[in-house]
Design a protein around this motif. Structure first.
Motif, PDB file in Angstrom:
ATOM      1  N   ARG A   1       1.025  -1.270  -0.111  1.00  0.00           N
ATOM      2  CA  ARG A   1       0.149  -0.042   0.173  1.00  0.00           C
ATOM      3  C   ARG A   1       1.012   1.199   0.089  1.00  0.00           C
ATOM      4  N   ALA A   2       2.024   1.173   0.656  1.00  0.00           N
ATOM      5  CA  ALA A   2       2.837   2.404   0.865  1.00  0.00           C
ATOM      6  C   ALA A   2       3.496   2.501  -0.524  1.00  0.00           C
ATOM      7  N   ALA A   3       3.894   1.533  -1.194  1.00  0.00           N
ATOM      8  CA  ALA A   3       4.417   1.761  -2.633  1.00  0.00           C
ATOM      9  C   ALA A   3       3.547   2.282  -3.425  1.00  0.00           C
ATOM     10  N   ALA A   4       2.219   1.752  -3.411  1.00  0.00           N
ATOM     11  CA  ALA A   4       1.178   2.204  -4.286  1.00  0.00           C
ATOM     12  C   ALA A   4       0.917   3.900  -4.212  1.00  0.00           C
ATOM     13  N   ARG A   5       0.996   4.265  -3.027  1.00  0.00           N
ATOM     14  CA  ARG A   5       0.867   5.755  -2.696  1.00  0.00           C
ATOM     15  C   ARG A   5       2.116   6.562  -3.287  1.00  0.00           C
ATOM     16  N   GLU A   6       3.114   5.751  -3.641  1.00  0.00           N
ATOM     17  CA  GLU A   6       4.263   6.627  -4.481  1.00  0.00           C
ATOM     18  C   GLU A   6       4.301   6.227  -5.801  1.00  0.00           C
ATOM     19  N   GLU A   7       3.188   5.465  -6.125  1.00  0.00           N
ATOM     20  CA  GLU A   7       2.921   5.193  -7.734  1.00  0.00           C
ATOM     21  C   GLU A   7       3.972   4.027  -7.956  1.00  0.00           C
ATOM     22  N   MET A   8       4.352   3.364  -7.270  1.00  0.00           N
ATOM     23  CA  MET A   8       5.402   2.153  -7.248  1.00  0.00           C
ATOM     24  C   MET A   8       4.573   0.889  -7.154  1.00  0.00           C
ATOM     25  N   TYR A   9       5.019  -0.001  -7.910  1.00  0.00           N
ATOM     26  CA  TYR A   9       4.370  -1.254  -7.992  1.00  0.00           C
ATOM     27  C   TYR A   9       5.284  -2.571  -7.004  1.00  0.00           C
ATOM     28  N   PHE A  10       4.467  -3.075  -6.229  1.00  0.00           N
ATOM     29  CA  PHE A  10       4.970  -3.990  -5.337  1.00  0.00           C
ATOM     30  C   PHE A  10       3.762  -4.972  -4.854  1.00  0.00           C
ATOM     31  N   ARG A  11       4.114  -6.198  -4.961  1.00  0.00           N
ATOM     32  CA  ARG A  11       2.930  -7.119  -4.505  1.00  0.00           C
ATOM     33  C   ARG A  11       3.354  -7.887  -3.525  1.00  0.00           C
ATOM     34  N   GLY A  12       2.507  -8.099  -2.497  1.00  0.00           N
ATOM     35  CA  GLY A  12       2.464  -9.042  -1.193  1.00  0.00           C
ATOM     36  C   GLY A  12       3.558  -8.517  -0.036  1.00  0.00           C
ATOM     37  N   GLY A  13       4.049  -9.380   0.562  1.00  0.00           N
ATOM     38  CA  GLY A  13       4.754  -9.005   1.714  1.00  0.00           C
ATOM     39  C   GLY A  13       6.253  -8.789   1.167  1.00  0.00           C
ATOM     40  N   LYS A  14       6.869  -8.357   2.197  1.00  0.00           N
ATOM     41  CA  LYS A  14       8.243  -7.953   2.175  1.00  0.00           C
ATOM     42  C   LYS A  14       9.125  -8.610   2.852  1.00  0.00           C
ATOM     43  N   ILE A  15      10.200  -9.387   2.207  1.00  0.00           N
ATOM     44  CA  ILE A  15      10.882 -10.223   3.051  1.00  0.00           C
ATOM     45  C   ILE A  15      11.975  -9.649   3.753  1.00  0.00           C
ATOM     46  N   ASP A  16      11.928  -9.827   5.222  1.00  0.00           N
ATOM     47  CA  ASP A  16      13.047  -9.151   5.786  1.00  0.00           C
ATOM     48  C   ASP A  16      13.279  -9.573   7.303  1.00  0.00           C
ATOM     49  N   ASP A  17      14.347  -9.108   7.970  1.00  0.00           N
ATOM     50  CA  ASP A  17      14.287  -9.539   9.581  1.00  0.00           C
ATOM     51  C   ASP A  17      13.222  -8.770  10.238  1.00  0.00           C
ATOM     52  N   VAL A  18      12.988  -9.455  11.225  1.00  0.00           N
ATOM     53  CA  VAL A  18      11.808  -9.054  12.269  1.00  0.00           C
ATOM     54  C   VAL A  18      12.063  -9.275  13.745  1.00  0.00           C
ATOM     55  N   THR A  19      12.136  -8.207  14.419  1.00  0.00           N
ATOM     56  CA  THR A  19      12.266  -8.234  15.853  1.00  0.00           C
ATOM     57  C   THR A  19      11.251  -7.896  16.614  1.00  0.00           C
ATOM     58  N   VAL A  20      10.657  -8.160  17.632  1.00  0.00           N
ATOM     59  CA  VAL A  20       9.728  -7.761  18.404  1.00  0.00           C
ATOM     60  C   VAL A  20       9.795  -7.974  19.923  1.00  0.00           C
ATOM     61  N   ILE A  21       9.508  -6.852  20.712  1.00  0.00           N
ATOM     62  CA  ILE A  21       9.370  -6.541  22.175  1.00  0.00           C
ATOM     63  C   ILE A  21       8.119  -6.212  22.508  1.00  0.00           C
ATOM     64  N   VAL A  22       7.622  -6.901  23.457  1.00  0.00           N
ATOM     65  CA  VAL A  22       6.153  -6.684  24.080  1.00  0.00           C
ATOM     66  C   VAL A  22       6.398  -6.570  25.502  1.00  0.00           C
ATOM     67  N   ALA A  23       5.552  -5.573  25.967  1.00  0.00           N
ATOM     68  CA  ALA A  23       5.706  -5.159  27.170  1.00  0.00           C
ATOM     69  C   ALA A  23       4.221  -4.959  27.656  1.00  0.00           C
ATOM     70  N   LEU A  24       4.055  -5.986  28.697  1.00  0.00           N
ATOM     71  CA  LEU A  24       2.582  -5.971  29.422  1.00  0.00           C
ATOM     72  C   LEU A  24       2.879  -5.198  30.729  1.00  0.00           C
ATOM     73  N   VAL A  25       1.578  -4.049  30.691  1.00  0.00           N
ATOM     74  CA  VAL A  25       1.994  -3.381  32.019  1.00  0.00           C
ATOM     75  C   VAL A  25       0.900  -3.869  32.912  1.00  0.00           C
ATOM     76  N   ARG A  26       1.211  -3.792  34.344  1.00  0.00           N
ATOM     77  CA  ARG A  26       0.128  -4.104  35.350  1.00  0.00           C
ATOM     78  C   ARG A  26       0.652  -3.171  36.519  1.00  0.00           C
ATOM     79  N   GLU A  27      -0.701  -2.587  36.962  1.00  0.00           N
ATOM     80  CA  GLU A  27      -0.623  -1.390  38.112  1.00  0.00           C
ATOM     81  C   GLU A  27      -1.232  -2.046  39.307  1.00  0.00           C
ATOM     82  N   ALA A  28      -0.443  -1.960  40.349  1.00  0.00           N
ATOM     83  CA  ALA A  28      -0.907  -2.392  41.622  1.00  0.00           C
ATOM     84  C   ALA A  28      -2.299  -1.533  41.787  1.00  0.00           C
ATOM     85  N   ALA A  29      -3.205  -2.068  42.410  1.00  0.00           N
ATOM     86  CA  ALA A  29      -4.434  -1.787  42.841  1.00  0.00           C
ATOM     87  C   ALA A  29      -4.224  -0.682  44.084  1.00  0.00           C
TER      88      ALA A  29
END
Length: 355
Positions: A327-355
């Motif tokens: 979708r981002a490529a299409a906004r730039e009037e470029m053609y790209f189809r499907g997913g982009k193969i790349d490295d992926v790293t994710v960190i998730v933080a779940l927040v808890r607050e004491a009552a």
């Protein structure tokens, strides 16, 4: 991998079944942060020249990197983060937690440079500096004598300051001849619940609150598919005189107060180019429903990170599905189809607050 932040001063470390450690104290901070980290390096493309190198055997960066991956590999299915890297570090006196991701920018292979060395070194130094800094102003225990309060050491370390110090350290690293990287650093304050961030390029983060995107860091680019980046140019070379060389001061900073149940997801562009925010929300919600009352918050955060990475891997190989990058490529009037193969790293933080 998981980490739980609890205590104030005069704490002691104890082992915990589902985390590396936790802290306890007679004076508890109101916020806990349960952390999960996952990653996956992209498969090798035989058409692209690949340079794979490592730091010298006696390098403290190499030792730290190997220890990180060995310790955390049991929590995820993937071994190699590719050109990405990350860190998770408790801050001084358990005042909070600092974590971040970096994505080594490709294109250096023709010069015989491995882009992963820059991102690994940047994350090593971010870990090193953040462990000595406070998540907020140095905290004074009012029950202590005046002389004891005067002996409080350390300083407040913001993510942008940490990024600047880390970048300067990479510039001094003799083993990193050249390279560049995007970065996103986050500090979470265990006393106030305040999140502070510094993001440069297209590594970013989202805050999910009540199954909606409360905040999403927008990427910084020079032009399409060219993110802002910290860069170290080869010594004496004029070949890269037109390269993108951005500074830590160019990073976008953000601050907000978190609430109980908030989920912070930090990622490299291997996620944001392939997975829509609504899909990240769905994955986190599904994990929370399936594990509620059965698994710990630590395990929930780690499962969220794992499932997000696995879904990103599926999406990047799917040419029949419209991706955020398409979708981002299409906004730039470029053609790209499907997913982009790349490295992926994710960190998730779940927040808890004491009552």
């Amino acid at each position: 991998m998981s980490a739980c932040i609890l205590g104030l001063k005069r704490t002691r470390l104890i082992q915990h079944k589902h985390s590396s450690w936790r802290t306890i104290s007679t004076l508890l901070r109101p916020y806990r942060f349960h952390i999960g980290a996952s990653w996956a390096g992209k498969p090798r493309d035989p058409r692209v020249k690949r340079v794979k190198s490592v730091f010298p055997p006696d390098s403290i960066i190499l030792k730290w990197k190997d220890e990180q991956l060995a310790r955390l590999h049991k929590f995820t299915w993937n071994k190699d983060p590719g050109e990405d890297f990350f860190y998770v570090q408790e801050m001084r006196e358990q005042s909070g937690i600092s974590f971040g991701v970096a994505d080594g920018v490709g294109g250096w292979a023709d010069s015989g440079v491995d882009p992963s060395l820059f991102s690994q070194a940047l994350m090593f130094h971010a870990h090193r500096y953040s462990q000595h800094g406070w998540a907020g102003e140095p905290e004074i225990d009012p029950t202590q004598e005046y002389e004891e309060r005067e002996q409080v050491e350390g300083w407040e370390m913001t993510p942008q300051e940490c990024l600047g110090l880390s970048y300067d350290a990479v510039l001094r690293e003799r083993s990193v001849l050249a390279g560049s990287s995007t970065a996103c650093l986050i500090n979470l304050n265990a006393s106030s619940g305040v999140l502070r961030s510094a993001s440069l390029g297209d590594s970013g983060f989202s805050i999910i609150r009540s199954s909606q995107v409360f905040y999403r860091q927008q990427p910084q680019t020079h032009f399409f598919n060219c993110p802002k980046q910290l860069t170290k140019l080869p010594s004496g070379s004029r070949r890269y005189s037109n390269s993108a060389v951005d500074q830590p001061d160019d990073a976008e900073v953000y601050e907000t107060r978190l609430r109980d149940g908030d989920i912070v997801v930090v990622y490299t562009d291997g996620l944001s180019d392939n997975v829509f925010p609504s899909e990240i929300i769905s994955i986190c919600a599904l994990v929370a429903r399936q594990m509620e009352g059965q698994k710990s918050d630590d395990e929930q955060a780690q499962t969220m990170a794992n499932q997000i990475v696995e879904y990103a891997k599926l999406c990047m190989h799917n040419k029949q599905r419209v991706s955020p990058f398409e979708r981002a490529a299409a906004r730039e009037e470029m053609y790209f189809r499907g997913g982009k193969i790349d490295d992926v790293t994710v960190i998730v933080a779940l927040v808890r607050e004491a009552a």
